[in-house]
Design an enzyme around this catalytic site. Sequence first.
Site, mmCIF file in Angstrom:
data_model
loop_
_atom_site.group_PDB
_atom_site.id
_atom_site.type_symbol
_atom_site.label_atom_id
_atom_site.label_comp_id
_atom_site.label_asym_id
_atom_site.label_seq_id
_atom_site.Cartn_x
_atom_site.Cartn_y
_atom_site.Cartn_z
ATOM 1 N N TYR A 96 0.864 -1.182 0.000
ATOM 2 C CA TYR A 96 0.000 0.000 0.000
ATOM 3 C C TYR A 96 0.902 1.234 0.000
ATOM 4 C CZ TYR A 96 -4.363 2.417 0.371
ATOM 5 O OH TYR A 96 -5.420 3.233 0.079
ATOM 6 N N ARG A 149 -9.082 10.816 -7.733
ATOM 7 C CA ARG A 149 -8.174 11.492 -6.785
ATOM 8 C C ARG A 149 -7.382 10.425 -6.046
ATOM 9 N NH1 ARG A 149 -8.563 12.651 -0.971
ATOM 10 N NH2 ARG A 149 -7.561 10.678 -1.355
ATOM 11 N N LYS A 167 -5.836 -1.863 -0.706
ATOM 12 C CA LYS A 167 -6.612 -1.618 0.519
ATOM 13 C C LYS A 167 -7.249 -2.922 1.007
ATOM 14 C CE LYS A 167 -8.267 2.227 2.587
ATOM 15 N NZ LYS A 167 -8.185 3.644 2.515
ATOM 16 N N GLU A 238 -13.716 5.017 -2.259
ATOM 17 C CA GLU A 238 -12.292 5.292 -2.051
ATOM 18 C C GLU A 238 -11.725 6.195 -3.134
ATOM 19 O OE1 GLU A 238 -10.428 4.081 0.472
ATOM 20 O OE2 GLU A 238 -8.536 4.859 -0.281
ATOM 21 N N ASP A 239 -11.060 7.256 -2.715
ATOM 22 C CA ASP A 239 -10.321 8.129 -3.635
ATOM 23 C C ASP A 239 -11.152 8.673 -4.800
ATOM 24 O OD1 ASP A 239 -8.195 7.961 -1.978
ATOM 25 O OD2 ASP A 239 -6.843 6.928 -3.341
ATOM 26 N N ASP A 261 -13.703 5.883 3.438
ATOM 27 C CA ASP A 261 -12.567 5.857 4.352
ATOM 28 C C ASP A 261 -11.810 7.187 4.364
ATOM 29 O OD1 ASP A 261 -10.732 4.457 6.168
ATOM 30 O OD2 ASP A 261 -9.306 4.805 4.551
ATOM 31 N N ASP A 262 -11.732 7.857 3.213
ATOM 32 C CA ASP A 262 -10.997 9.137 3.162
ATOM 33 C C ASP A 262 -11.620 10.149 4.114
ATOM 34 O OD1 ASP A 262 -9.476 8.123 0.964
ATOM 35 O OD2 ASP A 262 -11.204 8.534 -0.306
ATOM 36 N N ASN A 401 -0.215 14.056 3.468
ATOM 37 C CA ASN A 401 0.642 13.022 2.882
ATOM 38 C C ASN A 401 1.027 13.418 1.461
ATOM 39 O OD1 ASN A 401 0.470 11.157 5.042
ATOM 40 N ND2 ASN A 401 -1.569 10.584 4.373
HETATM 41 P P1 NAD Z 1 -8.674 18.572 -0.126
HETATM 42 O O1 NAD Z 1 -8.044 18.949 -1.409
HETATM 43 O O2 NAD Z 1 -10.116 18.190 -0.081
HETATM 44 O O3 NAD Z 1 -8.511 19.774 0.911
HETATM 45 C C1 NAD Z 1 -7.384 20.569 1.008
HETATM 46 C C2 NAD Z 1 -7.771 21.811 1.782
HETATM 47 O O4 NAD Z 1 -6.586 22.559 2.063
HETATM 48 C C3 NAD Z 1 -8.710 22.764 1.042
HETATM 49 O O5 NAD Z 1 -9.677 23.249 1.936
HETATM 50 C C4 NAD Z 1 -7.789 23.897 0.610
HETATM 51 O O6 NAD Z 1 -8.449 25.142 0.504
HETATM 52 C C5 NAD Z 1 -6.800 23.916 1.759
HETATM 53 N N1 NAD Z 1 -5.541 24.557 1.390
HETATM 54 C C6 NAD Z 1 -4.804 24.387 0.262
HETATM 55 N N2 NAD Z 1 -3.740 25.197 0.279
HETATM 56 C C7 NAD Z 1 -3.799 25.882 1.433
HETATM 57 C C8 NAD Z 1 -2.987 26.899 2.003
HETATM 58 N N3 NAD Z 1 -1.898 27.331 1.385
HETATM 59 N N4 NAD Z 1 -3.359 27.390 3.188
HETATM 60 C C9 NAD Z 1 -4.458 26.954 3.803
HETATM 61 N N5 NAD Z 1 -5.261 25.996 3.323
HETATM 62 C C10 NAD Z 1 -4.940 25.477 2.141
HETATM 63 O O7 NAD Z 1 -7.794 17.399 0.457
HETATM 64 P P2 NAD Z 1 -8.218 16.310 1.555
HETATM 65 O O8 NAD Z 1 -8.801 15.111 0.886
HETATM 66 O O9 NAD Z 1 -9.016 16.966 2.619
HETATM 67 O O10 NAD Z 1 -6.789 15.865 2.097
HETATM 68 C C11 NAD Z 1 -5.936 16.804 2.693
HETATM 69 C C12 NAD Z 1 -4.626 16.144 3.121
HETATM 70 O O11 NAD Z 1 -4.892 15.243 4.167
HETATM 71 C C13 NAD Z 1 -3.910 15.349 2.038
HETATM 72 O O12 NAD Z 1 -2.540 15.690 2.006
HETATM 73 C C14 NAD Z 1 -4.055 13.938 2.459
HETATM 74 O O13 NAD Z 1 -2.908 13.165 2.125
HETATM 75 C C15 NAD Z 1 -4.184 14.066 3.950
HETATM 76 N N6 NAD Z 1 -4.888 12.912 4.515
HETATM 77 C C16 NAD Z 1 -4.230 12.193 5.470
HETATM 78 C C17 NAD Z 1 -4.828 11.067 5.996
HETATM 79 C C18 NAD Z 1 -4.091 10.288 7.052
HETATM 80 O O14 NAD Z 1 -2.929 10.494 7.227
HETATM 81 N N7 NAD Z 1 -4.713 9.378 7.765
HETATM 82 C C19 NAD Z 1 -6.080 10.673 5.551
HETATM 83 C C20 NAD Z 1 -6.743 11.448 4.585
HETATM 84 C C21 NAD Z 1 -6.131 12.577 4.081
#
Ligand code: NAD
Length: 544
Positions: A96, A149, A167, A238-239, A261-262, A401
């Site tokens: 993964y 995505r 997954k 997913e994604d 899950d996201d 991430n």
């Molecule tokens: P998304 O694209 O839906 O949301 C991103 C958000 O960040 C948006 O609201 C955007 O406006 C904001 N943003 C972008 N640039 C910015 C800046 N310069 N200043 C302030 N805000 C800013 O993405 P998502 O699906 O919500 O995922 C976000 C992150 O979380 C990803 O990097 C993903 O890898 C991580 N994530 C981690 C886990 C985990 O570790 N368990 C799980 C899910 C998502």
Amino acid sequence: MASDVLSRGIRLLRDPHRNKSTAFTQAEREQLGLLGLVPEGVDTEETQLRRVLLQLGQKTTDLERYIYLSALQDNDETLYYKTLMSDPEHFMPLVYTPTVGEACQKYGHILRRPRGLYLSINRRGRVRELLRNWPEQDIRFAVVTDGERILGLGDLGVNGMGIPVGKLALYTACAGVPPQVTLPITLDVGTNNETLLADPLYLGLRQPRVRGKEYDAFLEEFVTAVQEVFPRCCIQFEDFANFHAVPLLARYRDRVCCYNDDIQGTAAVAVAGISAALRILGTGWKDQTFLFLGAGSAGTGIAELICLAMTRDGLALEEARQRCWLVDVNGLIESSRTDLADFQKPFAHAHAPLRGFLAAVEAIRPTGIIGVSTVPKLFDQPVIEAMARINERPIIFPYSNPTSRSECTAEEAYKWSQGRAIFASGSPFPPVQYGGKTFVPGQGNNVYIFPALGLAIYATQARRVTDELFLCAATSVAEQVTQANLDMGLIYPPQSDILNTSIQVATRVAELIFERGLAGVPRPADVGDFIQSKLYRPEYHSAV
Ligand code: NAD
């Protein structure tokens, strides 16, 4: 040669569920027509595992290890899971994230044998028929993506299939969900990825993504067909791109057994981390205020589940929401903003417009900050120092991430807070030495949640997946964290013991499923024993 005239022995060797390869016993070889089709020596499972590890050790890249392991899964499923379950912490990153990201980007180039079900929008009206082509009849878990995505990599079209495949391998390897009840699915609605469209080896439809009513109708046909063909199946979305993920979950969560899950798994793993952090702080949910950097599906999903946890701690929902603030690319989410999506509006509180994360930290004075922005380095020294000034033990969770996108590193968080940060991140960081102490950073990996939840849903034949189940899973993960873990700053259980953690979590979730009347089977006398009895174990069975 047609498969019905293949000898019994050859059919066995080509069936990954039943193949034992060099471990077939002498009696099996005699009785099943295997003599001569395998070398004379009879291997133990341990010898087979040694051979796998030897070959993996000789590969020079993780992508090659991924390809080798995929071939093993196609050839001898038991040995594949025996390998993964022998050292889950080591193998998870190979089957993964992060390796699966590169594998998806190159899926059309590295393909050996297709795995899973590809449902193309060109087959509209025939989805039931395609589902019936799947060889197993009692599917309980379908992980489905439309490839738009994939991780942080964007639109990868049908190459996204690596994600449902990987997954589902973790459902089995980390929680013992039997592999034959799982089904990876990719919905092929085209791709807008120009590189893939121009790649002669691309495997999917060569057309732009279908949107709007046609897309919705295809999804509707898919969900309805799954209910019909596999009535006990839970669908894990997913994604999907955000603008599909949130409405899809809203449309189907009360109609069928499904989750995302996201959104929900991420929320639960963050809440698990905070629950463990509260054990260090000795305070409750209602004493916390959180500020999110990022207001997408991950940020709002986490905020919603935090609110549920706060209401369990005595706050009214509106009071709980007042303790969750979000900042997005346009600044603080507040009530005068006119550019907000519906799912952000519950967190648009009365406040003057504000730009800059440091300014928001100073204004809101949160107890914890959670980074889900996809933008690296925004938890910089002034931000962490401000958090350490406002709080004796600030909660700092850079969750974006991969590692290159993390809002800060573990070392930065510990150093700039003089070792006071309670830290967890989305991507793993190595231990940090600071002030004569070793800190072990926790990784808020969804793998603590979805396999265990999957096991509970599978065992109980749950009819719906509610947020309360995610909160229960989160609380239970936090309870698995020992005092020794907490003393090192580790707020998640060690990944090396993921199967046992998952079994404990699944037991708690299953109890709640029974309590809420969501189960499709009668409550057993002992839910723990019941969960144990459902576990897949990677062992060969006698073939005669
Ligand atoms: P998304 O694209 O839906 O949301 C991103 C958000 O960040 C948006 O609201 C955007 O406006 C904001 N943003 C972008 N640039 C910015 C800046 N310069 N200043 C302030 N805000 C800013 O993405 P998502 O699906 O919500 O995922 C976000 C992150 O979380 C990803 O990097 C993903 O890898 C991580 N994530 C981690 C886990 C985990 O570790 N368990 C799980 C899910 C998502």
